[in-house]
Design an enzyme around this catalytic site. Structure first.
Site, PDB file in Angstrom:
ATOM      1  N   GLU A  78      30.207  42.378  42.370  1.00  0.00           N
ATOM      2  CA  GLU A  78      30.304  43.524  43.289  1.00  0.00           C
ATOM      3  C   GLU A  78      30.356  43.077  44.751  1.00  0.00           C
ATOM      4  O   GLU A  78      30.855  43.806  45.599  1.00  0.00           O
ATOM      5  CB  GLU A  78      29.163  44.503  43.024  1.00  0.00           C
ATOM      6  CG  GLU A  78      29.300  45.049  41.610  1.00  0.00           C
ATOM      7  CD  GLU A  78      28.651  46.380  41.348  1.00  0.00           C
ATOM      8  OE1 GLU A  78      27.706  46.734  42.061  1.00  0.00           O
ATOM      9  OE2 GLU A  78      29.107  47.066  40.411  1.00  0.00           O
ATOM     10  N   HIS A 132      31.876  43.653  34.009  1.00  0.00           N
ATOM     11  CA  HIS A 132      32.102  42.896  35.241  1.00  0.00           C
ATOM     12  C   HIS A 132      32.564  41.462  34.979  1.00  0.00           C
ATOM     13  O   HIS A 132      33.166  40.838  35.841  1.00  0.00           O
ATOM     14  CB  HIS A 132      30.821  42.823  36.073  1.00  0.00           C
ATOM     15  CG  HIS A 132      30.489  44.094  36.781  1.00  0.00           C
ATOM     16  ND1 HIS A 132      30.110  45.230  36.113  1.00  0.00           N
ATOM     17  CD2 HIS A 132      30.487  44.415  38.099  1.00  0.00           C
ATOM     18  CE1 HIS A 132      29.880  46.191  36.996  1.00  0.00           C
ATOM     19  NE2 HIS A 132      30.095  45.727  38.200  1.00  0.00           N
TER      20      HIS A 132
END
Lengths: 253, 253
Positions: free
Chosen positions: A150, A181
């Protein structure tokens, strides 16, 4: 055919990317619960509650199938979602294990499963792997990879130190990337293991599952995509425009 | 005197620790919104909404004062909390800047403010520092420190690489630790800067503020502490027992 894709945040776009690349649906409705992300460190009960709330959202769109891109949801809430839906609900765990099997890995192979605390703590991957004859399993919660991705760190010293922190002295034959992710750092993970480990990516695994098990065929046209988020939908759209640019090859978003 | 302490998760216990060590209240009611943590990457509107919901919880306890330990809440929701409360609501930002001033730092000093995206993005510390004559300000969102602390990494290569990632070539005179998690790695941060920077810790700053500005005096008895969480209160209690063991010097939790 209209598919809903549910994720705790933006990570599920890696699954959407695979669906788009293979043209599996006419329309994809994506919902990311960005106001309550991440689910990974949270309790089973909280994950179930949030997932059922998200499912109500999808009922507005008359979806034909719901895909839970989030491994933490797939690990903890899939039965509850199924018993509250009139459409099929597909998680990423079973497809991941089947994809591994389809790679023809020997049952003695060492399988490393990585994911959030919720996913690894559920024991779902481990149980299903054992049911498919894989008994040499390492399961490891690697939650730091989520905020690292992120922060848009895909290489360099922070990621290298974290790979070392989690993987020091491991030599798996295959790795299940049990979090949406992780495909974004799959090159770094592959490099760390000298490209000697087979990597299983939830997005690719679910495409394989939808094609082989459910007989869903590719469309000629790229599916249309509608994006929704519980906060900051503009940010989700911006990230989607970036991550999915190759899948669309246009400015459709 | 009964104080409420509100935080997005467990991090606010670092503020509770300071309150306990200085014996500032008779009773402390702590609420951590662990089901929706972290607030740091979230929107202003979401943070306001969650904060107002948390404030309703405190109304059950007839608190005399509410302390928002969370910097992201202090940065974005303090006015809204104040206009919905019949008791004083104290954030950590003003105390942090006043604590800095009380250290007698020259106005030309370079001040590094670190925090979540929400805290740094709000510009609140920066604005208040300028109002107090500090114009040499570096503000940096350092969100990775939060999950690193939550992984209980307080030293070693991952933390060192991350310190380097954020702080390379910086030489601040003072650092405001603008997130409740950061006091837990303050030794590593101090070391990184060769112990040459003044560190401001929200917990200590708020004690200073409560004593000097509000005239709250130390009790002879350690305050009693009640802990609440929106999910997994047992985990909060376990962490509190660990972090606060020196403050209590007993097994009161």
């Amino acid at each position: 055919m209209r598919a809903g894709v549910f994720d705790s945040g933006v990570g599920g776009l890696t699954v959407v990317k695979s669906l788009l690349e293979h043209g599996l649906f006419d329309e994809i409705i994506y919902f990311g619960d960005t106001a309550r992300v991440p689910y990974g460190p949270k309790d089973k009960n909280t994950i179930i509650r949030y997932s059922l709330e998200a499912q109500e959202f999808f009922k507005n769109f008359d979806v034909d199938i719901l895909i839970t891109a989030c491994n933490s949801v797939s690990a903890h809430a899939i039965e509850e979602l199924r018993s509250n839906a009139s459409f099929p609900v597909i998680g990423v765990i079973e497809p991941g294990v089947l994809a591994l099997q389809n790679r023809g890995l020997d049952p003695k192979s060492q399988i490393l499963v990585i994911g959030t605390q919720a996913t690894i703590g559920s024991g779902k991957y481990q149980k299903l792997l054992r049911e498919h004859g894989y008994n040499n399993i390492l399961a490891k919660a690697t939650p730091l990879f989520v905020p690292i991705v992120e922060e848009e760190i895909f290489e360099g010293p922070v990621l290298e130190a974290t790979l070392q922190h989690y993987f020091d002295s491991l030599h798996p034959d295959a790795i299940i990337l049990g979090c949406t992710h992780f495909p974004l750092i799959q090159d770094a993970i592959a490099d760390y293991f000298n490209n000697e480990a087979v990597l299983i990516h939830s997005g690719e695994a679910i495409v394989e599952h939808l094609q082989k098990e459910l007989g869903i065929k590719a469309r000629k046209k790229t599916p249309s995509l509608k994006l929704f988020a519980s906060e900051n939908p503009e940010k989700l759209k911006k990230i989607a425009a970036h991550w999915l640019r190759d899948a669309f090859k246009t400015n459709e978003l």
